[in-house]
Design a protein around this motif. Structure first.
Motif, PDB file in Angstrom:
ATOM      1  N   SER A   1       1.747   6.400  -6.944  1.00 16.64           N
ATOM      2  CA  SER A   1       0.559   6.743  -7.732  1.00 16.64           C
ATOM      3  C   SER A   1       0.459   8.239  -8.004  1.00 16.64           C
ATOM      4  O   SER A   1      -0.134   8.653  -8.983  1.00 16.64           O
ATOM      5  CB  SER A   1      -0.698   6.268  -7.014  1.00 16.64           C
ATOM      6  OG  SER A   1      -0.785   6.956  -5.780  1.00 16.64           O
ATOM      7  N   SER A   2       0.989   9.045  -7.099  1.00 14.20           N
ATOM      8  CA  SER A   2       0.777  10.478  -7.280  1.00 14.20           C
ATOM      9  C   SER A   2       2.022  11.138  -7.840  1.00 14.20           C
ATOM     10  O   SER A   2       3.147  10.833  -7.424  1.00 14.20           O
ATOM     11  CB  SER A   2       0.403  11.084  -5.913  1.00 14.20           C
ATOM     12  OG  SER A   2       1.016  12.335  -5.772  1.00 14.20           O
TER      13      SER A   2
ATOM     14  N   GLU B   1       8.980  10.365  -5.986  1.00 11.88           N
ATOM     15  CA  GLU B   1       8.929   8.921  -6.229  1.00 11.88           C
ATOM     16  C   GLU B   1       7.988   8.605  -7.379  1.00 11.88           C
ATOM     17  O   GLU B   1       8.298   7.789  -8.256  1.00 11.88           O
ATOM     18  CB  GLU B   1       8.443   8.169  -4.977  1.00 11.88           C
ATOM     19  CG  GLU B   1       9.467   8.012  -3.893  1.00 11.88           C
ATOM     20  CD  GLU B   1       9.404   9.127  -2.868  1.00 11.88           C
ATOM     21  OE1 GLU B   1       8.862  10.207  -3.207  1.00 11.88           O
ATOM     22  OE2 GLU B   1       9.876   8.932  -1.739  1.00 11.88           O
TER      23      GLU B   1
ATOM     24  N   LEU C   1       0.796   4.140  -2.880  1.00 12.73           N
ATOM     25  CA  LEU C   1       0.541   5.566  -2.680  1.00 12.73           C
ATOM     26  C   LEU C   1       1.729   6.396  -3.142  1.00 12.73           C
ATOM     27  O   LEU C   1       1.588   7.442  -3.753  1.00 12.73           O
ATOM     28  CB  LEU C   1       0.254   5.838  -1.206  1.00 12.73           C
ATOM     29  CG  LEU C   1      -1.062   5.264  -0.678  1.00 12.73           C
ATOM     30  CD1 LEU C   1      -1.161   5.458   0.836  1.00 12.73           C
ATOM     31  CD2 LEU C   1      -2.237   5.948  -1.368  1.00 12.73           C
ATOM     32  N   MET C   2       2.907   5.863  -2.816  1.00 12.53           N
ATOM     33  CA  MET C   2       4.127   6.590  -3.132  1.00 12.53           C
ATOM     34  C   MET C   2       4.260   6.783  -4.642  1.00 12.53           C
ATOM     35  O   MET C   2       4.691   7.826  -5.122  1.00 12.53           O
ATOM     36  CB  MET C   2       5.320   5.766  -2.619  1.00 12.53           C
ATOM     37  CG  MET C   2       6.576   6.555  -2.353  1.00 12.53           C
ATOM     38  SD  MET C   2       7.887   5.443  -1.809  1.00 12.53           S
ATOM     39  CE  MET C   2       7.412   5.031  -0.155  1.00 12.53           C
TER      40      MET C   2
ATOM     41  N   VAL D   1      13.538   5.263  -2.513  1.00  8.28           N
ATOM     42  CA  VAL D   1      14.657   4.947  -1.633  1.00  8.28           C
ATOM     43  C   VAL D   1      14.106   4.578  -0.278  1.00  8.28           C
ATOM     44  O   VAL D   1      13.298   5.310   0.296  1.00  8.28           O
ATOM     45  CB  VAL D   1      15.608   6.160  -1.505  1.00  8.28           C
ATOM     46  CG1 VAL D   1      16.837   5.767  -0.704  1.00  8.28           C
ATOM     47  CG2 VAL D   1      15.988   6.685  -2.872  1.00  8.28           C
ATOM     48  N   LEU D   2      14.506   3.394   0.200  1.00  8.62           N
ATOM     49  CA  LEU D   2      14.061   2.987   1.533  1.00  8.62           C
ATOM     50  C   LEU D   2      15.212   3.244   2.492  1.00  8.62           C
ATOM     51  O   LEU D   2      16.174   2.478   2.569  1.00  8.62           O
ATOM     52  CB  LEU D   2      13.669   1.509   1.541  1.00  8.62           C
ATOM     53  CG  LEU D   2      12.445   1.145   0.713  1.00  8.62           C
ATOM     54  CD1 LEU D   2      12.172  -0.351   0.805  1.00  8.62           C
ATOM     55  CD2 LEU D   2      11.227   1.926   1.166  1.00  8.62           C
TER      56      LEU D   2
ATOM     57  N   MET E   1       8.935  -6.133  10.385  1.00  9.28           N
ATOM     58  CA  MET E   1       8.902  -4.690  10.548  1.00  9.28           C
ATOM     59  C   MET E   1       8.675  -4.003   9.210  1.00  9.28           C
ATOM     60  O   MET E   1       7.856  -3.085   9.087  1.00  9.28           O
ATOM     61  CB  MET E   1      10.252  -4.197  11.122  1.00  9.28           C
ATOM     62  CG  MET E   1      10.582  -4.726  12.498  1.00  9.28           C
ATOM     63  SD  MET E   1       9.652  -3.882  13.761  1.00  9.28           S
ATOM     64  CE  MET E   1      10.451  -2.291  13.701  1.00  9.28           C
TER      65      MET E   1
ATOM     66  N   GLU F   1       0.834  -1.192   0.000  1.00  8.19           N
ATOM     67  CA  GLU F   1       0.000   0.000   0.000  1.00  8.19           C
ATOM     68  C   GLU F   1       0.877   1.253   0.000  1.00  8.19           C
ATOM     69  O   GLU F   1       0.612   2.232  -0.676  1.00  8.19           O
ATOM     70  CB  GLU F   1      -0.919  -0.034   1.233  1.00  8.19           C
ATOM     71  CG  GLU F   1      -1.902   1.110   1.345  1.00  8.19           C
ATOM     72  CD  GLU F   1      -2.990   1.065   0.286  1.00  8.19           C
ATOM     73  OE1 GLU F   1      -3.098   0.048  -0.426  1.00  8.19           O
ATOM     74  OE2 GLU F   1      -3.724   2.068   0.146  1.00  8.19           O
ATOM     75  N   THR F   2       1.960   1.185   0.775  1.00  7.95           N
ATOM     76  CA  THR F   2       2.846   2.327   0.870  1.00  7.95           C
ATOM     77  C   THR F   2       3.462   2.657  -0.485  1.00  7.95           C
ATOM     78  O   THR F   2       3.462   3.800  -0.924  1.00  7.95           O
ATOM     79  CB  THR F   2       3.965   2.037   1.878  1.00  7.95           C
ATOM     80  OG1 THR F   2       3.366   1.556   3.061  1.00  7.95           O
ATOM     81  CG2 THR F   2       4.777   3.281   2.171  1.00  7.95           C
TER      82      THR F   2
ATOM     83  N   ASP G   1       5.212  -4.231   7.991  1.00  8.63           N
ATOM     84  CA  ASP G   1       4.356  -3.261   8.673  1.00  8.63           C
ATOM     85  C   ASP G   1       4.544  -1.881   8.062  1.00  8.63           C
ATOM     86  O   ASP G   1       3.582  -1.173   7.759  1.00  8.63           O
ATOM     87  CB  ASP G   1       4.725  -3.249  10.164  1.00  8.63           C
ATOM     88  CG  ASP G   1       3.813  -2.318  10.938  1.00  8.63           C
ATOM     89  OD1 ASP G   1       2.581  -2.453  10.743  1.00  8.63           O
ATOM     90  OD2 ASP G   1       4.328  -1.465  11.685  1.00  8.63           O
ATOM     91  N   PHE G   2       5.791  -1.521   7.846  1.00  5.79           N
ATOM     92  CA  PHE G   2       6.106  -0.209   7.276  1.00  5.79           C
ATOM     93  C   PHE G   2       5.508  -0.050   5.882  1.00  5.79           C
ATOM     94  O   PHE G   2       4.939   0.982   5.543  1.00  5.79           O
ATOM     95  CB  PHE G   2       7.643  -0.055   7.232  1.00  5.79           C
ATOM     96  CG  PHE G   2       8.110   1.246   6.661  1.00  5.79           C
ATOM     97  CD1 PHE G   2       8.121   2.406   7.439  1.00  5.79           C
ATOM     98  CD2 PHE G   2       8.537   1.328   5.341  1.00  5.79           C
ATOM     99  CE1 PHE G   2       8.552   3.605   6.913  1.00  5.79           C
ATOM    100  CE2 PHE G   2       8.975   2.533   4.814  1.00  5.79           C
ATOM    101  CZ  PHE G   2       8.982   3.669   5.600  1.00  5.79           C
ATOM    102  N   LEU G   3       5.642  -1.118   5.129  1.00  8.00           N
ATOM    103  CA  LEU G   3       5.181  -1.026   3.742  1.00  8.00           C
ATOM    104  C   LEU G   3       3.696  -1.332   3.583  1.00  8.00           C
ATOM    105  O   LEU G   3       3.152  -1.219   2.490  1.00  8.00           O
ATOM    106  CB  LEU G   3       6.001  -1.993   2.866  1.00  8.00           C
ATOM    107  CG  LEU G   3       7.478  -1.621   2.718  1.00  8.00           C
ATOM    108  CD1 LEU G   3       8.217  -2.706   1.971  1.00  8.00           C
ATOM    109  CD2 LEU G   3       7.623  -0.302   1.983  1.00  8.00           C
ATOM    110  N   ASN G   4       3.114  -1.762   4.709  1.00  9.12           N
ATOM    111  CA  ASN G   4       1.690  -2.062   4.664  1.00  9.12           C
ATOM    112  C   ASN G   4       1.376  -3.070   3.551  1.00  9.12           C
ATOM    113  O   ASN G   4       0.590  -2.818   2.652  1.00  9.12           O
ATOM    114  CB  ASN G   4       0.899  -0.777   4.459  1.00  9.12           C
ATOM    115  CG  ASN G   4      -0.554  -0.999   4.820  1.00  9.12           C
ATOM    116  OD1 ASN G   4      -0.920  -2.099   5.208  1.00  9.12           O
ATOM    117  ND2 ASN G   4      -1.339   0.051   4.719  1.00  9.12           N
TER     118      ASN G   4
ATOM    119  N   PHE H   1       4.800  13.689  -5.673  1.00 11.58           N
ATOM    120  CA  PHE H   1       6.055  13.367  -4.987  1.00 11.58           C
ATOM    121  C   PHE H   1       7.064  12.863  -6.005  1.00 11.58           C
ATOM    122  O   PHE H   1       6.682  12.279  -7.026  1.00 11.58           O
ATOM    123  CB  PHE H   1       5.810  12.314  -3.912  1.00 11.58           C
ATOM    124  CG  PHE H   1       4.956  12.822  -2.794  1.00 11.58           C
ATOM    125  CD1 PHE H   1       5.476  13.696  -1.839  1.00 11.58           C
ATOM    126  CD2 PHE H   1       3.624  12.452  -2.702  1.00 11.58           C
ATOM    127  CE1 PHE H   1       4.688  14.161  -0.814  1.00 11.58           C
ATOM    128  CE2 PHE H   1       2.841  12.927  -1.671  1.00 11.58           C
ATOM    129  CZ  PHE H   1       3.371  13.791  -0.730  1.00 11.58           C
TER     130      PHE H   1
END
Lengths: 824, 101
Positions: free
Chosen positions: B38-39, B44, B35-36, B51-52, B94, B31-32, B97-100, B42
């Motif tokens: 799609s728009s 990205e 979103l990152m 970049v993670l 982890m 999900e992250t 979770d962060f990246l959903n 930003f």
């Protein structure tokens, strides 16, 4: 070793958390808030999503998510309050605020419009920026939303939308003013719509965007469909103004006083509103505003429009304004399934026009008829009705015209119905009922219609193609459908048909048969039974004639002069006897035939009775015709021969002159005593022989138009005719015409007698089946049984029941309720 | 403005500089990332390069492997288990979770 590795690896993520701990909430928030501000000012393009997301993520991991949520909210609120609100309120010109209260669209419209457009644009931009910004904020704060929003708080996006609602839309326009941006927005949009309604072109997309904004905002945080600001705030206001507008519009259009315009504009308004809802407002509003429009503009005005003098439906009908009628129909259909107003008007007009036709068919013959009567008083015998040939002819013509007119009217309305009323079922029914209504107002409808068929079958269909004939007959049948007293029509039809058949006047037997099969389809078997048997008689008679001729040829009587006989033997019950039988039961002595004919007659009787014993033949001389070869000796000695085709009676009369010396005369009384022809027929025949200018075979003394008992007749040797074959018709006997008053009374009386019989038969049939029945039930059943043939009078049925009780077919079983029983 | 939104592939970069190029659709399992990417607001989204900052190449490699694994076995039953080294599991948890994801 394995345990060691596991422990080592478990630590790894913790390092990340502890690493995060080194930075505290405030420092991260500082970074984050500056990023959010960048987003708000639309400077976000350089911000890495990942970075903001990571910061928010860290804060949430610190279990400070609610704090973050509140902080973001606060930040956005401050932003809206300080920056956006000023931007919006600054765009509101003071004139716009002043104009807010004014409802008049024309008033300072261009100024207000400009100011309004500016305001709307700014507001729209603000909204779009906010929406975009909040979208980005939501995206980057997704992790926080996941943690917080699921519980007591709405998602951050919703919360920020609510902020916009509260701090921009609900903010006062000016400090301390009660007027909010929302109010102004509403009134501006309404003003724009009003402008569009009055024909201006406005910027639809702008309005559309503002409406979308209202649709995107909700009253509550839960965002139910029904709590959209659009629905709670704007729509009611919009409907209210629309209502007022259309009330006024209805009045205005009515005042124009032109129904066609009214309908055209109203239809236009409907499409406009539909379009407006589709392109500017919301689809959910469409049914509501249309309902309102129906109510205000149409339902309350349609009656008036339909009845508008000079331009209403009446005029449209008269002038076949299909377009207008279609509009009226569509409008009326919107508000009323039954289209009452329009239907009533159409019906009224049909009946009116029908009455006119009825009236003209009665009036027309009366005018000349009366003058003819006056003539008659001067020089004719006082015996009226018998020799009123001219007016009667006219009446016949007018009868046929009546039918033609009605058919014309029917075509007209069929056309209207098809093209303007979308072939509406209900309308068809009521139009039909109206036709039936006025057709039955004319008491002579059956007679007229039958005359119409008579005329067409005799002459009208000559040279027409089969399909044309078909259409013609179908038209007539359509009218027959409307006629209530079908038995009366049957009587007339039979009468007219019998003349056609016996006098061989019918143009095409095929058409006759076609007609009967059509009637059978329309009215039923029983109706045509007798008519069909008339045809059967004709066929049988043809065979009979042929076989009689053979019989004569075989018997070969040498001393008889060969006289051709063509005979029609008719079953007396099937044929309308009043045209042949004597009047009012008076036994008529058969006329005395001359010798030649008499022998022929006896010879045929012998032949016939040989074949069918036990039958009685009665000769109907009045129905026959004879061919004579007559020799006229001119005064210069030349001899001229003519072949005369005359009625049987005329033949008998002419043959009398064979027996008397040349040049001698016979008086009326002498002729009468020698032939025993009835006065009625004798007068008519003598008239056609001696008075009619082209066929004056006899000379009359004195020369007058009427035949009096004292007149003397002699053979006219100076008879002239351009043709060798001369057809001498009988005055007012040969053609089917409208009945005069006396004849009509007779027909009616006969009709009544017949109906009495039919009613009694029906009652007995019903009672035999039911044994006992209450009075009202019996009535209904009888009426329904008879309705196919005629509409019986209730009193008539009552009398028949009485009579049946008297004759002990029925008995009274009880009084309360009145019940009858069948007596076996 | 390098390969932008309409490119089929995106680049995932770890904090130690490893780059992984995977199909966009696979990355959007997260999900992250979705979103990152799609728009266009930003960077990205515009460049297709994410970049993670928090994750090392080892972890990001595993993440990308999972994305492809997921993409490959989408809508299937009885798929073979993915091999996950135990030493990475917590860190991957982890990241998930962060990246959903």
């Amino acid at each position: 070793m394995a345990a060691m590795r596991a422990r080592h690896k478990i630590r790894a993520p913790r390092r990340g958390v502890s690493h995060a701990n080194t930075e505290d909430f405030d420092s991260i928030w500082t970074v984050l808030s500056s990023s959010l501000t960048e987003i708000n000012t639309k400077n976000a393009s350089t911000l890495a999503f990942e970075e903001i997301y990571r910061h928010a993520y860290k804060i949430v991991l610190m279990m400070r998510a609610p704090d973050l949520y509140e902080q973001v909210k606060q930040l956005e609120q401050d932003w809206l309050k300080t920056n956006v609100r000023t931007l919006v309120t600054d765009s509101i010109s003071s004139s716009l605020v002043r104009a807010q209260k004014s409802t008049d669209a024309q008033d300072q419209s261009s100024e207000r419009r400009e100011a309004g457009e500016k305001f709307l644009t700014v507001l729209k931009d603000a909204w779009e920026d906010h929406q975009l910004g909040m979208g980005m904020v939501t995206d980057v704060l997704m992790y926080m939303d996941r943690m917080v929003a699921s519980r007591t708080h709405p998602p951050i996006y919703v919360a920020c939308m609510a902020l916009f609602r509260d701090h921009i839309l609900r903010a006062p326009v000016r400090a301390g003013s009660a007027l909010t941006v929302m109010d102004l927005l509403e009134s501006t949009i309404l003003f724009m719509i009003q402008l569009e309604r009055s024909g201006h072109i406005i910027e639809r997309p702008l309005i559309r965007h503002c409406i979308q904004m209202l649709e995107g905002l909700y009253e509550t945080a839960t965002e139910e469909e029904s709590s959209k600001l659009y629905l709670t705030e704007f729509e009611p206001a919009f409907l209210e103004t629309s209502k007022e507008f259309y009330q006024a519009e209805g009045q205005r259009l009515l005042e124009i006083g032109d129904a066609a315009t009214f309908c055209r504009l109203a239809t236009q308004r409907i499409t406009e509103e539909e379009e407006r809802c589709r392109y500017m407002l919301s689809a959910t509003t469409e049914p509501k505003v249309l309902e309102l429009l129906d109510e205000q503009l149409i339902r309350s005005n349609i009656d008036e429009v339909v009845n508008l003098k000079g331009t209403g439906v009446r005029r449209m009908l008269d002038h076949d304004q299909l377009e207008g009628l279609r509009n009226v129909y569509m409008l009326n259909k919107r508000v009323d399934k039954k289209k009452q107003a329009l239907t009533n008007m159409v019906n009224k007009r049909i009946v009116e026009m029908g009455k006119e036709i009825n009236a003209s068919s009665i009036l027309l013959p009366q005018a000349p008829g009366q003058s003819a009567d006056k003539d008659g008083e001067k020089e004719k015998k006082p015996e009226k009705g018998k020799d009123k040939e001219k007016p009667q002819n006219q009446q016949t013509v007018s009868a046929i015209r009546w039918v033609d007119d009605i058919l014309g009217l029917k075509r007209k309305f069929d056309n209207i119905w098809e093209n303007a009323f979308a072939s509406d079922q209900g309308m068809q029914g009521s139009i039909g009922a109206s036709f039936a209504n006025f057709i039955n107002m004319n008491v002579r409808n059956s007679e007229y219609l039958s005359l119409f068929f008579d005329e067409n079958l005799k002459k009208g269909i000559k040279g027409k193609t089969e399909s044309e004939v078909d259409v013609l007959l179908d038209n007539g049948i359509t009218l027959l459908r409307y006629i209530k007293d079908k038995d009366l029509f049957e009587t007339y039809y039979k009468k007219h048909l019998s003349r056609r058949l016996l006098m061989k006047r019918s143009v095409s037997m095929d058409a006759e048969r076609q007609m009967i099969s059509k009637m059978k389809l329309e009215v039923g078997n029983q109706f045509t039974q007798r008519i069909e048997s008339m045809f059967k008689d004709m066929t049988i008679s043809e065979d009979l004639t042929t076989s009689y001729k053979e019989h004569i040829a075989r018997s070969g009587d040498p001393d008889q002069k060969p006289v051709d006989l063509e005979i029609n033997v008719l079953t007396s019950t099937m044929w309308p006897m009043e045209i042949m039988a004597s009047k009012e039961g008076m036994v008529q002595l058969p006329c005395i035939f001359p010798r030649e004919i008499d022998t022929l007659k006896q010879s045929f009787e012998r032949f016939y009775l040989d074949k069918h014993s036990g039958r009685k033949l009665s000769w109907q001389a009045s129905m026959g015709t004879g061919d004579l070869r007559a020799t006229f000796v001119r005064s210069n000695g030349k001899v001229q021969r003519y072949e005369l085709n005359v009625s049987t009676y005329a033949m008998v009369i002419l043959l009398l002159f064979n027996d008397i010396p040349d040049g001698e005369a016979l008086t009326y009384v002498e002729i009468k005593s020698r032939t025993r022809i009835q006065d009625h027929d004798l007068t008519r025949n003598l008239q056609s022989l001696a008075v009619a200018p082209k066929t004056r075979v006899l000379k009359k003394d004195p020369m007058s138009k009427d035949v009096k008992p004292t007149d003397r007749f002699l053979f006219n040797h100076d008879f002239q005719s351009p043709f060798v074959k001369v057809r001498i018709g009988v005055v007012s006997g040969g053609a089917n015409k409208v009945e005069n008053q006396d004849q009509r009374k007779v027909t009616e009386k006969k009709m009544n007698d017949e109906r009495n019989g039919t009613i009694e038969a029906a009652i007995v049939r019903i009672m035999k089946q039911r044994k006992t029945l209450t009075h009202s039930q019996l009535m209904t059943e009888t009426l329904s049984q008879l309705s196919a043939r005629f509409v019986p009078d209730v009193n008539m049925i009552k009398r028949r029941i009485e009579s049946l009780i008297d004759r002990e077919y029925l008995e009274r079983v009880s009084e309360e309720p009145p019940t009858y029983g069948y007596v076996a | 403005m390098a390969p932008s939104t309409d490119s089929e592939f995106v680049t995932i970069v770890s904090n130690d500089g490893f780059e992984f190029i995977i199909p966009r659709s696979a990355a959007c399992v997260s999900e992250t990332f979705r979103l990152m990417l799609s728009s266009t607001n930003f960077p990205e989204g515009r460049t297709g390069r994410c970049v993670l900052e928090d994750y090392s190449g080892v972890v990001v490699e595993k993440i990308c492997e999972y994305f492809c694994y997921n993409e490959k076995h989408k809508d299937q039953v009885n798929v073979p288990d993915m091999d996950i080294p135990p030493e990475l599991c917590l860190e991957l948890l982890m990241a998930a979770d962060f990246l959903n994801t």
